[in-house]
Design a protein around this motif. Sequence first.
Motif, short mmCIF file in Angstrom:
data_model
loop_
_atom_site.label_atom_id
_atom_site.label_comp_id
_atom_site.label_asym_id
_atom_site.label_seq_id
_atom_site.Cartn_x
_atom_site.Cartn_y
_atom_site.Cartn_z
N HIS A 54 46.85 20.75 43.15
CA HIS A 54 46.34 22.00 43.71
C HIS A 54 47.15 23.21 43.26
O HIS A 54 46.58 24.27 42.98
CB HIS A 54 46.32 21.92 45.24
N VAL A 55 48.46 23.07 43.19
CA VAL A 55 49.25 24.24 42.82
C VAL A 55 49.01 24.61 41.36
O VAL A 55 49.00 25.80 40.99
CB VAL A 55 50.76 24.02 43.12
N SER A 56 48.78 23.62 40.50
CA SER A 56 48.46 23.92 39.10
C SER A 56 47.10 24.62 39.01
O SER A 56 46.93 25.57 38.25
CB SER A 56 48.45 22.64 38.28
N LEU A 57 46.13 24.14 39.79
CA LEU A 57 44.82 24.79 39.80
C LEU A 57 44.92 26.21 40.35
O LEU A 57 44.25 27.13 39.86
CB LEU A 57 43.85 23.96 40.64
N GLY A 58 45.77 26.40 41.36
CA GLY A 58 45.97 27.73 41.90
C GLY A 58 46.59 28.67 40.89
O GLY A 58 46.19 29.84 40.78
N GLY A 59 47.55 28.17 40.14
CA GLY A 59 48.18 28.99 39.12
C GLY A 59 47.20 29.39 38.02
O GLY A 59 47.21 30.53 37.55
N LEU A 60 46.34 28.45 37.63
CA LEU A 60 45.33 28.75 36.61
C LEU A 60 44.35 29.80 37.12
O LEU A 60 43.98 30.73 36.38
CB LEU A 60 44.58 27.48 36.23
N ALA A 61 43.92 29.66 38.37
CA ALA A 61 42.98 30.62 38.94
C ALA A 61 43.60 32.02 38.99
O ALA A 61 42.94 33.01 38.65
CB ALA A 61 42.55 30.17 40.34
N ALA A 62 44.86 32.10 39.39
CA ALA A 62 45.54 33.40 39.44
C ALA A 62 45.64 34.02 38.06
O ALA A 62 45.41 35.22 37.88
CB ALA A 62 46.92 33.25 40.06
N ALA A 63 45.97 33.20 37.07
CA ALA A 63 46.11 33.69 35.70
C ALA A 63 44.79 34.19 35.14
O ALA A 63 44.77 35.05 34.25
CB ALA A 63 46.68 32.59 34.81
N HIS A 64 43.67 33.67 35.66
CA HIS A 64 42.35 34.07 35.18
C HIS A 64 41.69 35.09 36.11
O HIS A 64 40.47 35.30 36.06
CB HIS A 64 41.45 32.85 35.02
N GLY A 65 42.48 35.72 36.98
CA GLY A 65 41.95 36.78 37.83
C GLY A 65 40.98 36.30 38.88
O GLY A 65 40.01 37.00 39.19
N GLN A 66 41.25 35.13 39.45
CA GLN A 66 40.39 34.57 40.50
C GLN A 66 41.22 34.38 41.77
O GLN A 66 41.61 33.27 42.13
CB GLN A 66 39.80 33.23 40.04
N PRO A 67 41.52 35.46 42.48
CA PRO A 67 42.43 35.38 43.63
C PRO A 67 41.92 34.48 44.75
O PRO A 67 42.72 33.79 45.40
CB PRO A 67 42.57 36.83 44.09
N ASP A 68 40.62 34.48 45.01
CA ASP A 68 40.10 33.63 46.09
C ASP A 68 40.33 32.15 45.79
O ASP A 68 40.76 31.38 46.67
CB ASP A 68 38.61 33.88 46.30
N GLN A 69 40.03 31.75 44.56
CA GLN A 69 40.27 30.36 44.17
C GLN A 69 41.76 30.04 44.17
O GLN A 69 42.17 28.95 44.55
CB GLN A 69 39.68 30.10 42.78
N ALA A 70 42.57 31.00 43.74
CA ALA A 70 44.02 30.79 43.72
C ALA A 70 44.54 30.52 45.12
O ALA A 70 45.29 29.56 45.37
CB ALA A 70 44.72 31.99 43.11
N VAL A 71 44.14 31.36 46.07
CA VAL A 71 44.60 31.19 47.45
C VAL A 71 44.08 29.87 48.02
O VAL A 71 44.81 29.17 48.74
CB VAL A 71 44.14 32.38 48.32
#
Length: 257
Positions: A54-71
Amino acid sequence: MVDSVNSLTARLHEVLVTLLTDGAGGVAVTGLHDVVARATALGPDGTWLVAAGHVSLGGLAAAHGQPDQAVFHLDAAVAAGYSDCVALHVAPLRPLHGDPRFQALYRRMRVTQADLDELFWLHQEMQIAVRDARTASVDNLGRLDTGVSLLPQAPLPTREPHTPGVLATRMDLAAVQTAVQRASVAAEFQRSSGNVSLSLIDDSWDHDRALTDARHAEDLESRRLRAAEARAFVERPGAGTVLMPCPPLGSITYPAA
């Protein structure tokens, strides 16, 4: 094949290496989701793998400008016991620091001082691994010898951590070490094989220079090996083992090499 912690650990390692070497393509993202699903089925033994995925997926989402998915993914990681508050201060995640949802999940995190010491070490070692790989690539330019230099790495800690986040971050470091070593060795084999071919067809090949380069490379590798061994993590005597809140959000400076 029945999943086990060991088999999923190996699977996660390869997915993370793929992510580092090939980028955030569909294969890596699918692999992370697969690890999370299969680790969840393992129950408590697989909790740290769930957190790591999950933390890797969160980091990827943040890097791609997807804050909701990151959180969403970071919250799921914390629910699974994720404790690496150092990782939540990397540059791609800092824009989330003002999000109340992120602040809330951060406040739920708990870590011990002994684990926090190791987490700082793990992140610093990731930076060192990348730095050393870059330095080695420069050092190997123009070498005429046919030897292949490896890229020595500091050993992973073997202490029993108090929180699952440490295991997840050990996986991150292991993946970084593997990725840079594979890239370094591949470049070295290419250089070595090229020098073998040239030395056979070029009558003016400087064999004396090749011998000098080989000795110099061996000396550099020996020094890198000693430095890596000297960097091995050593737990501080008396480091706290009681769970405590993470340091205040924004107070952590991400380690540099």
